[in-house]
Design a protein around this motif. Structure first.
Motif, PDB file in Angstrom:
ATOM      1  N   PHE A  18       0.787  -1.224   0.000  1.00  9.57           N
ATOM      2  CA  PHE A  18       0.000   0.000   0.000  1.00  9.57           C
ATOM      3  C   PHE A  18       0.820   1.277   0.000  1.00  9.57           C
ATOM      4  O   PHE A  18       0.335   2.314  -0.418  1.00  9.57           O
ATOM      5  CB  PHE A  18      -0.969   0.002   1.188  1.00  9.57           C
ATOM      6  CG  PHE A  18      -1.956  -1.114   1.111  1.00  9.57           C
ATOM      7  CD1 PHE A  18      -2.998  -1.071   0.200  1.00  9.57           C
ATOM      8  CD2 PHE A  18      -1.830  -2.233   1.915  1.00  9.57           C
ATOM      9  CE1 PHE A  18      -3.909  -2.106   0.108  1.00  9.57           C
ATOM     10  CE2 PHE A  18      -2.734  -3.273   1.828  1.00  9.57           C
ATOM     11  CZ  PHE A  18      -3.769  -3.217   0.924  1.00  9.57           C
ATOM     12  N   TYR A  19       2.047   1.206   0.459  1.00  6.64           N
ATOM     13  CA  TYR A  19       2.865   2.413   0.461  1.00  6.64           C
ATOM     14  C   TYR A  19       3.758   2.462  -0.776  1.00  6.64           C
ATOM     15  O   TYR A  19       3.852   3.468  -1.452  1.00  6.64           O
ATOM     16  CB  TYR A  19       3.713   2.497   1.733  1.00  6.64           C
ATOM     17  CG  TYR A  19       4.508   3.764   1.793  1.00  6.64           C
ATOM     18  CD1 TYR A  19       3.907   4.972   2.105  1.00  6.64           C
ATOM     19  CD2 TYR A  19       5.856   3.766   1.469  1.00  6.64           C
ATOM     20  CE1 TYR A  19       4.621   6.146   2.115  1.00  6.64           C
ATOM     21  CE2 TYR A  19       6.579   4.931   1.480  1.00  6.64           C
ATOM     22  CZ  TYR A  19       5.971   6.116   1.803  1.00  6.64           C
ATOM     23  OH  TYR A  19       6.679   7.278   1.801  1.00  6.64           O
ATOM     24  N   ASP A  20       4.400   1.326  -1.088  1.00  3.96           N
ATOM     25  CA  ASP A  20       5.280   1.275  -2.257  1.00  3.96           C
ATOM     26  C   ASP A  20       4.552   0.850  -3.526  1.00  3.96           C
ATOM     27  O   ASP A  20       5.165   0.726  -4.577  1.00  3.96           O
ATOM     28  CB  ASP A  20       6.454   0.330  -1.991  1.00  3.96           C
ATOM     29  CG  ASP A  20       7.458   0.928  -1.035  1.00  3.96           C
ATOM     30  OD1 ASP A  20       7.417   2.149  -0.814  1.00  3.96           O
ATOM     31  OD2 ASP A  20       8.296   0.181  -0.507  1.00  3.96           O
ATOM     32  N   ASP A  21       3.245   0.584  -3.429  1.00  2.00           N
ATOM     33  CA  ASP A  21       2.413   0.237  -4.579  1.00  2.00           C
ATOM     34  C   ASP A  21       2.900  -0.986  -5.357  1.00  2.00           C
ATOM     35  O   ASP A  21       2.776  -1.037  -6.582  1.00  2.00           O
ATOM     36  CB  ASP A  21       2.270   1.428  -5.539  1.00  2.00           C
ATOM     37  CG  ASP A  21       1.441   2.547  -4.955  1.00  2.00           C
ATOM     38  OD1 ASP A  21       0.518   2.246  -4.190  1.00  2.00           O
ATOM     39  OD2 ASP A  21       1.724   3.713  -5.272  1.00  2.00           O
ATOM     40  N   LEU A  22       3.428  -1.980  -4.663  1.00  2.00           N
ATOM     41  CA  LEU A  22       3.815  -3.208  -5.339  1.00  2.00           C
ATOM     42  C   LEU A  22       2.581  -4.093  -5.487  1.00  2.00           C
ATOM     43  O   LEU A  22       1.668  -4.051  -4.672  1.00  2.00           O
ATOM     44  CB  LEU A  22       4.880  -3.967  -4.537  1.00  2.00           C
ATOM     45  CG  LEU A  22       6.240  -3.288  -4.342  1.00  2.00           C
ATOM     46  CD1 LEU A  22       7.198  -4.245  -3.647  1.00  2.00           C
ATOM     47  CD2 LEU A  22       6.833  -2.805  -5.648  1.00  2.00           C
ATOM     48  N   THR A  23       2.570  -4.896  -6.536  1.00  2.00           N
ATOM     49  CA  THR A  23       1.482  -5.853  -6.722  1.00  2.00           C
ATOM     50  C   THR A  23       1.670  -6.998  -5.737  1.00  2.00           C
ATOM     51  O   THR A  23       2.726  -7.121  -5.093  1.00  2.00           O
ATOM     52  CB  THR A  23       1.494  -6.415  -8.155  1.00  2.00           C
ATOM     53  OG1 THR A  23       2.701  -7.164  -8.338  1.00  2.00           O
ATOM     54  CG2 THR A  23       1.373  -5.311  -9.197  1.00  2.00           C
ATOM     55  N   GLU A  24       0.660  -7.861  -5.648  1.00  2.00           N
ATOM     56  CA  GLU A  24       0.799  -9.042  -4.786  1.00  2.00           C
ATOM     57  C   GLU A  24       1.966  -9.890  -5.256  1.00  2.00           C
ATOM     58  O   GLU A  24       2.748 -10.396  -4.449  1.00  2.00           O
ATOM     59  CB  GLU A  24      -0.497  -9.861  -4.797  1.00  2.00           C
ATOM     60  CG  GLU A  24      -1.629  -9.189  -4.062  1.00  2.00           C
ATOM     61  CD  GLU A  24      -2.953  -9.905  -4.225  1.00  2.00           C
ATOM     62  OE1 GLU A  24      -3.124 -10.690  -5.186  1.00  2.00           O
ATOM     63  OE2 GLU A  24      -3.834  -9.664  -3.375  1.00  2.00           O
ATOM     64  N   ARG A  25       2.102 -10.050  -6.559  1.00  2.00           N
ATOM     65  CA  ARG A  25       3.190 -10.860  -7.121  1.00  2.00           C
ATOM     66  C   ARG A  25       4.554 -10.240  -6.795  1.00  2.00           C
ATOM     67  O   ARG A  25       5.488 -10.935  -6.403  1.00  2.00           O
ATOM     68  CB  ARG A  25       3.014 -10.995  -8.633  1.00  2.00           C
ATOM     69  CG  ARG A  25       4.018 -11.913  -9.291  1.00  2.00           C
ATOM     70  CD  ARG A  25       3.741 -12.128 -10.770  1.00  2.00           C
ATOM     71  NE  ARG A  25       2.399 -12.542 -11.095  1.00  2.00           N
ATOM     72  CZ  ARG A  25       1.904 -13.782 -10.934  1.00  2.00           C
ATOM     73  NH1 ARG A  25       2.672 -14.708 -10.436  1.00  2.00           N
ATOM     74  NH2 ARG A  25       0.666 -14.065 -11.272  1.00  2.00           N
ATOM     75  N   GLU A  26       4.686  -8.927  -6.961  1.00  2.72           N
ATOM     76  CA  GLU A  26       5.950  -8.245  -6.663  1.00  2.72           C
ATOM     77  C   GLU A  26       6.273  -8.321  -5.170  1.00  2.72           C
ATOM     78  O   GLU A  26       7.430  -8.514  -4.789  1.00  2.72           O
ATOM     79  CB  GLU A  26       5.884  -6.786  -7.105  1.00  2.72           C
ATOM     80  CG  GLU A  26       5.836  -6.597  -8.604  1.00  2.72           C
ATOM     81  CD  GLU A  26       5.465  -5.172  -9.006  1.00  2.72           C
ATOM     82  OE1 GLU A  26       5.861  -4.782 -10.129  1.00  2.72           O
ATOM     83  OE2 GLU A  26       4.789  -4.463  -8.235  1.00  2.72           O
ATOM     84  N   THR A  27       5.257  -8.186  -4.343  1.00  2.00           N
ATOM     85  CA  THR A  27       5.463  -8.277  -2.895  1.00  2.00           C
ATOM     86  C   THR A  27       5.929  -9.682  -2.520  1.00  2.00           C
ATOM     87  O   THR A  27       6.860  -9.847  -1.730  1.00  2.00           O
ATOM     88  CB  THR A  27       4.163  -7.922  -2.135  1.00  2.00           C
ATOM     89  OG1 THR A  27       3.792  -6.583  -2.502  1.00  2.00           O
ATOM     90  CG2 THR A  27       4.355  -8.002  -0.642  1.00  2.00           C
ATOM     91  N   ALA A  28       5.285 -10.692  -3.106  1.00  4.66           N
ATOM     92  CA  ALA A  28       5.678 -12.076  -2.838  1.00  4.66           C
ATOM     93  C   ALA A  28       7.129 -12.319  -3.251  1.00  4.66           C
ATOM     94  O   ALA A  28       7.910 -12.928  -2.506  1.00  4.66           O
ATOM     95  CB  ALA A  28       4.744 -13.036  -3.568  1.00  4.66           C
ATOM     96  N   ALA A  29       7.491 -11.825  -4.424  1.00  3.12           N
ATOM     97  CA  ALA A  29       8.869 -12.001  -4.901  1.00  3.12           C
ATOM     98  C   ALA A  29       9.858 -11.256  -4.006  1.00  3.12           C
ATOM     99  O   ALA A  29      10.935 -11.779  -3.687  1.00  3.12           O
ATOM    100  CB  ALA A  29       8.988 -11.519  -6.345  1.00  3.12           C
ATOM    101  N   THR A  30       9.504 -10.060  -3.588  1.00  4.43           N
ATOM    102  CA  THR A  30      10.384  -9.267  -2.741  1.00  4.43           C
ATOM    103  C   THR A  30      10.636  -9.960  -1.408  1.00  4.43           C
ATOM    104  O   THR A  30      11.758 -10.002  -0.921  1.00  4.43           O
ATOM    105  CB  THR A  30       9.779  -7.869  -2.492  1.00  4.43           C
ATOM    106  OG1 THR A  30       9.676  -7.196  -3.747  1.00  4.43           O
ATOM    107  CG2 THR A  30      10.634  -7.046  -1.551  1.00  4.43           C
TER     108      THR A  30
END
Length: 170
Positions: free
Chosen positions: A120-132
């Protein structure tokens, strides 16, 4: 493996450091800890720069989030919670809301906090968040759901006034 380009590293640090510090601040809740976290993250990234220099952002975010969790685990037994924060000078009309949301974020477990900040702050997608974070997309979804439910209990006005966690940008 490409040869590390020190100029590209310097450019990355110059352009992305403010955003990394904002993210680190939301993960740690303290400006000084955020600076330390970003510095430690950048130190850990330097040896890998030759491999990641073409697209360093995901790797740097992963190191930042993991290092924040590691620091939290190491410090949690030494810190003492206080009921009231010391008085601070107001920086603007949204300071009270920012402090409320920040304090609520700090009461979340590290992984939930990282998921909320990245989503919600860095606007990453669920997929990007999972990868991160190196976790499954389903874990991101469940951690997000659990964290938002907890935030709604910690900040009753969150749902009532239509504000969101991402409102911290202001």
């Amino acid at each position: 493996m490409p040869e590390p380009d020190g100029h590209l590293f310097d450019e990355f640090v110059t352009t992305r450091r403010p955003a990394l510090i904002r993210t680190a601040y939301l993960l740690t809740g303290h400006a000084e800890d955020a600076e330390d976290l970003v510095q430690t993250t950048l130190i850990k990234v330097v040896p890998k720069w030759g491999k990641i220099q073409d697209n360093p952002e995901p790797y740097v975010r992963k190191v930042l989030a993991r290092e924040a969790t590691t620091r939290w685990r190491a410090r949690r037994w030494r810190e003492t919670s206080v009921e009231h924060l010391p008085d601070r000078a107001a920086a603007g009309p949204s300071l009270a809301w920012n402090v409320t949301v920040r304090d609520a974020l700090l009461r979340l477990p590290p992984r939930q906090r990282a998921v909320i900040v990245l989503r919600f702050y860095d606007d990453l997608t669920e997929r990007e968040t999972a990868a991160t974070l190196g976790i499954a997309i389903g874990t991101v979804k469940s951690q997000t759901s659990d964290a938002l439910a907890r935030l709604r209990t910690l900040i009753p006005d969150l749902a009532a006034d239509g504000s969101s966690v991402a409102g911290l940008r202001g």
